[in-house]
Every structure is written in C-alpha cells, then in structure tokens.
Design an enzyme around this catalytic site. Structure first.
Site, mmCIF file in Angstrom:
data_model
loop_
_atom_site.group_PDB
_atom_site.id
_atom_site.type_symbol
_atom_site.label_atom_id
_atom_site.label_comp_id
_atom_site.label_asym_id
_atom_site.label_seq_id
_atom_site.Cartn_x
_atom_site.Cartn_y
_atom_site.Cartn_z
ATOM 1 N N ARG A 34 -9.128 7.957 4.363
ATOM 2 C CA ARG A 34 -8.708 6.710 3.699
ATOM 3 C C ARG A 34 -8.513 6.935 2.203
ATOM 4 O O ARG A 34 -7.565 6.420 1.600
ATOM 5 C CB ARG A 34 -9.743 5.610 3.953
ATOM 6 C CG ARG A 34 -9.702 5.074 5.380
ATOM 7 C CD ARG A 34 -11.003 4.414 5.796
ATOM 8 N NE ARG A 34 -11.268 3.167 5.098
ATOM 9 C CZ ARG A 34 -12.463 2.571 5.086
ATOM 10 N NH1 ARG A 34 -13.487 3.119 5.725
ATOM 11 N NH2 ARG A 34 -12.631 1.436 4.447
ATOM 12 N N ARG A 50 0.806 -1.213 0.000
ATOM 13 C CA ARG A 50 0.000 0.000 0.000
ATOM 14 C C ARG A 50 0.845 1.272 0.000
ATOM 15 O O ARG A 50 0.293 2.365 -0.033
ATOM 16 C CB ARG A 50 -0.828 -0.013 1.267
ATOM 17 C CG ARG A 50 -2.230 0.498 1.092
ATOM 18 C CD ARG A 50 -3.033 -0.202 2.109
ATOM 19 N NE ARG A 50 -4.261 0.373 2.485
ATOM 20 C CZ ARG A 50 -5.351 -0.379 2.651
ATOM 21 N NH1 ARG A 50 -5.324 -1.666 2.382
ATOM 22 N NH2 ARG A 50 -6.438 0.158 3.088
ATOM 23 N N ARG A 57 -17.766 -1.162 11.060
ATOM 24 C CA ARG A 57 -16.333 -0.861 11.165
ATOM 25 C C ARG A 57 -16.158 0.571 11.626
ATOM 26 O O ARG A 57 -16.779 1.474 11.074
ATOM 27 C CB ARG A 57 -15.668 -1.054 9.793
ATOM 28 C CG ARG A 57 -15.056 -2.422 9.598
ATOM 29 C CD ARG A 57 -14.528 -2.608 8.196
ATOM 30 N NE ARG A 57 -13.514 -1.639 7.818
ATOM 31 C CZ ARG A 57 -12.772 -1.742 6.712
ATOM 32 N NH1 ARG A 57 -12.935 -2.757 5.903
ATOM 33 N NH2 ARG A 57 -11.877 -0.823 6.415
HETATM 34 P P1 ADP Z 1 -10.014 -0.504 2.943
HETATM 35 O O1 ADP Z 1 -9.401 -0.980 1.661
HETATM 36 O O2 ADP Z 1 -11.492 -0.462 2.908
HETATM 37 O O3 ADP Z 1 -9.431 0.802 3.443
HETATM 38 P P2 ADP Z 1 -8.616 -2.508 4.607
HETATM 39 O O4 ADP Z 1 -9.328 -3.546 5.383
HETATM 40 O O5 ADP Z 1 -7.726 -2.962 3.490
HETATM 41 O O6 ADP Z 1 -9.765 -1.544 4.101
HETATM 42 O O7 ADP Z 1 -7.712 -1.595 5.586
HETATM 43 C C1 ADP Z 1 -8.236 -1.036 6.768
HETATM 44 C C2 ADP Z 1 -7.137 -0.279 7.490
HETATM 45 O O8 ADP Z 1 -6.097 -1.185 7.863
HETATM 46 C C3 ADP Z 1 -6.421 0.793 6.676
HETATM 47 O O9 ADP Z 1 -7.107 2.015 6.676
HETATM 48 C C4 ADP Z 1 -5.079 0.874 7.418
HETATM 49 O O10 ADP Z 1 -5.200 1.599 8.626
HETATM 50 C C5 ADP Z 1 -4.818 -0.577 7.772
HETATM 51 N N1 ADP Z 1 -4.059 -1.272 6.716
HETATM 52 C C6 ADP Z 1 -4.466 -2.352 5.982
HETATM 53 N N2 ADP Z 1 -3.517 -2.755 5.133
HETATM 54 C C7 ADP Z 1 -2.466 -1.905 5.310
HETATM 55 C C8 ADP Z 1 -1.172 -1.776 4.714
HETATM 56 N N3 ADP Z 1 -0.772 -2.613 3.753
HETATM 57 N N4 ADP Z 1 -0.374 -0.786 5.161
HETATM 58 C C9 ADP Z 1 -0.749 0.059 6.125
HETATM 59 N N5 ADP Z 1 -1.953 0.017 6.712
HETATM 60 C C10 ADP Z 1 -2.814 -0.959 6.326
#
Ligand code: ADP
Length: 170
Positions: free
Chosen positions: A150, A88, A139
């Site tokens: 986000r 990410r 959530r």
């Molecule tokens: P969405 O794609 O709906 O934002 P996710 O479930 O993928 O939902 O992620 C939720 C939260 O988890 C993110 O907003 C972040 O805080 C954290 N997160 C998930 N994956 C990562 C990542 N690869 N790096 C940093 N933070 C992450």
C-alpha cells in the site's frame, strides 16, 4: 466546501475527514469505505475488487470513478464534500477534473497529510493488534506485508498528485 485529502495509509485521512465534515456539514466520501461496503454486500463491483484490495494494490480506475460519479450526483453532495482516498492516480485526477468541469464545480482545497513511514507502519499494526484483541474485525489489508504494498502504491501512484494540485494552486 469541496476538499480532497491526500495521504498515505495510516496518515489519518479518515480521522481528519470526520472533523472537517462536522465543521462544514458536507458528506465524507471515502472510496475505501465505498469499496469495502461493496465487498461486504458482494455486489458485482465488490466481487471484482475484493482480491485486489486484500493484496494492497489499487483497484481499476474505471470502477472507482463509477462509484465516485454516482455518489457525487446525490443530493447531499451538492453542498460540497470531503474526498478521502480519491483521486489516487493521475488518470483519476484528470478524469475527476473533467467531471468537475462538466458539472461546473471547482475544488476549494487539496490537503496533504505527511507522516513518517515508520510511524505509519506502527499505527496500522497497532490498530490491527488492538482491534484483534478487542474481538473486532481486522481489515485484511492491515498487516506488515500488505502495508508495504500500500505504501509503495501511494509513493508511486498517488504522491505525484501533490505536485499536480500544487501546480493548480490548490
Ligand atoms: P488506506 O488509505 O488506508 O490505504 P483506503 O480505505 O483509502 O485505505 O483504501 C483501501 C483500499 O481500497 C486500497 O488499498 C485500494 O485497494 C482501494 N481503493 C480505495 N480508494 C481507491 C482509489 N481511489 N483508487 C483505487 N483503489 C482504491
């Protein structure tokens, strides 16, 4: 089959990941799910990331990387995987490249899900409202203000990965 799914919150990464994993019989590795499980279980990592996740910002690369390295070393991931929500940031992407090289592995595909921002906002807010009406657990990051954070994090930190992987012909 090793696939990375890229896309903003609400784009449907989780939904498409489920369809792909059932087709290829590989595990679905969602870093969001891993982190939410850690928060729920109040593990050391969970306690560290809870507030950051609730704010809609990205948690530190090192914590996510540790979770991914651990998960990818498990036996079911030897068949391949669909990564949902990772990498990410550019630094996660380059660290992941290093990991793949070390393990002698290669990605097969990187798929970007592209959805208009108004549709994303509408989907997430509808999901939150319907979950609440159904008595489910909403959530904490599924609300208008946090969605903005986000989306901003996606546009600034994750969207550049599309060109990065395109330049690698993935
Ligand atoms: P969405 O794609 O709906 O934002 P996710 O479930 O993928 O939902 O992620 C939720 C939260 O988890 C993110 O907003 C972040 O805080 C954290 N997160 C998930 N994956 C990562 C990542 N690869 N790096 C940093 N933070 C992450």
């Amino acid at each position: 089959m090793r696939i990375v799914l890229l896309g903003p919150p609400g784009a449907g990464k989780g939904t498409q990941a489920k369809r792909i994993v059932s087709e290829y019989n590989v595990p679905h590795l969602s870093t969001g799910d891993m982190l939410r499980a850690a928060v729920l279980a109040e593990t050391c990592i969970g306690l560290k990331v809870r507030e950051t996740m609730e704010s809609g910002q990205l948690v530190p690369d090192t914590l996510v990387l540790a979770a991914v390295i651990e998960r990818i070393s498990q036996s079911d991931s030897q068949r391949g995987f669909v990564l949902d929500g990772f990498p990410r940031t550019m630094s996660q992407a380059t660290a992941f490249d290093d990991l793949l090289v070390t393990e002698g592995l290669e990605l097969d595909h990187v798929i970007e899900l592209h959805v208009d921002e108004n549709v994303l906002l509408d989907r997430i807010l509808t999901r939150a409202r319907e979950t609440k009406e159904g008595g489910g657990l909403v959530r904490p990051d599924d609300n208008y203000e946090t969605m903005k954070v986000r989306l901003d994090a996606y546009n600034r930190q994750t969207a550049p990965l599309v060109d990065y992987y395109r330049s690698k012909s993935l």
